[in-house]
Design an enzyme around this catalytic site. Structure first.
Site, PDB file in Angstrom:
ATOM      1  N   MET A   1       0.841  -1.164   0.000  1.00  0.00           N
ATOM      2  CA  MET A   1       0.000   0.000   0.000  1.00  0.00           C
ATOM      3  C   MET A   1       0.894   1.238   0.000  1.00  0.00           C
ATOM      4  SD  MET A   1      -3.027   1.365   2.543  1.00  0.00           S
ATOM      5  CE  MET A   1      -2.389   0.690   4.018  1.00  0.00           C
ATOM      6  N   PRO A   2       1.074   1.877  -1.137  1.00  0.00           N
ATOM      7  CA  PRO A   2       1.884   3.095  -1.190  1.00  0.00           C
ATOM      8  C   PRO A   2       1.214   4.235  -0.427  1.00  0.00           C
ATOM      9  CG  PRO A   2       1.562   2.181  -3.388  1.00  0.00           C
ATOM     10  CD  PRO A   2       0.649   1.453  -2.468  1.00  0.00           C
TER      11      PRO A   2
END
Length: 66
Positions: A1-2
């Protein structure tokens, strides 16, 4: 999850401009790293110019100096 954190001075960025930053940062991660846009988080922090310094001066002072 950036997670992307964009920090800008609080000088009147419009909601439309902020939305474009969010879309653009998300798309960049999709294009360059193949990340899933559904799990990409972008946060925009707006900082008062008195609370942001460059070269030993606040941005408020730098703006006043031209």
């Amino acid at each position: 999850m950036p997670y992307v954190n964009i920090k800008i001075t609080r000088e009147g960025a419009t909601p439309e401009q902020k939305a474009e930053l969010i879309r653009g940062a998300t798309q960049l991660l999709v294009d360059v790293l193949g990340k899933n846009p559904k799990t990409t988080v972008v946060v925009i922090d707006e900082v008062e110019t008195d609370n942001w310094g460059v070269g030993g001066e606040t941005v408020t002072v730098l703006r006043q100096q031209g």
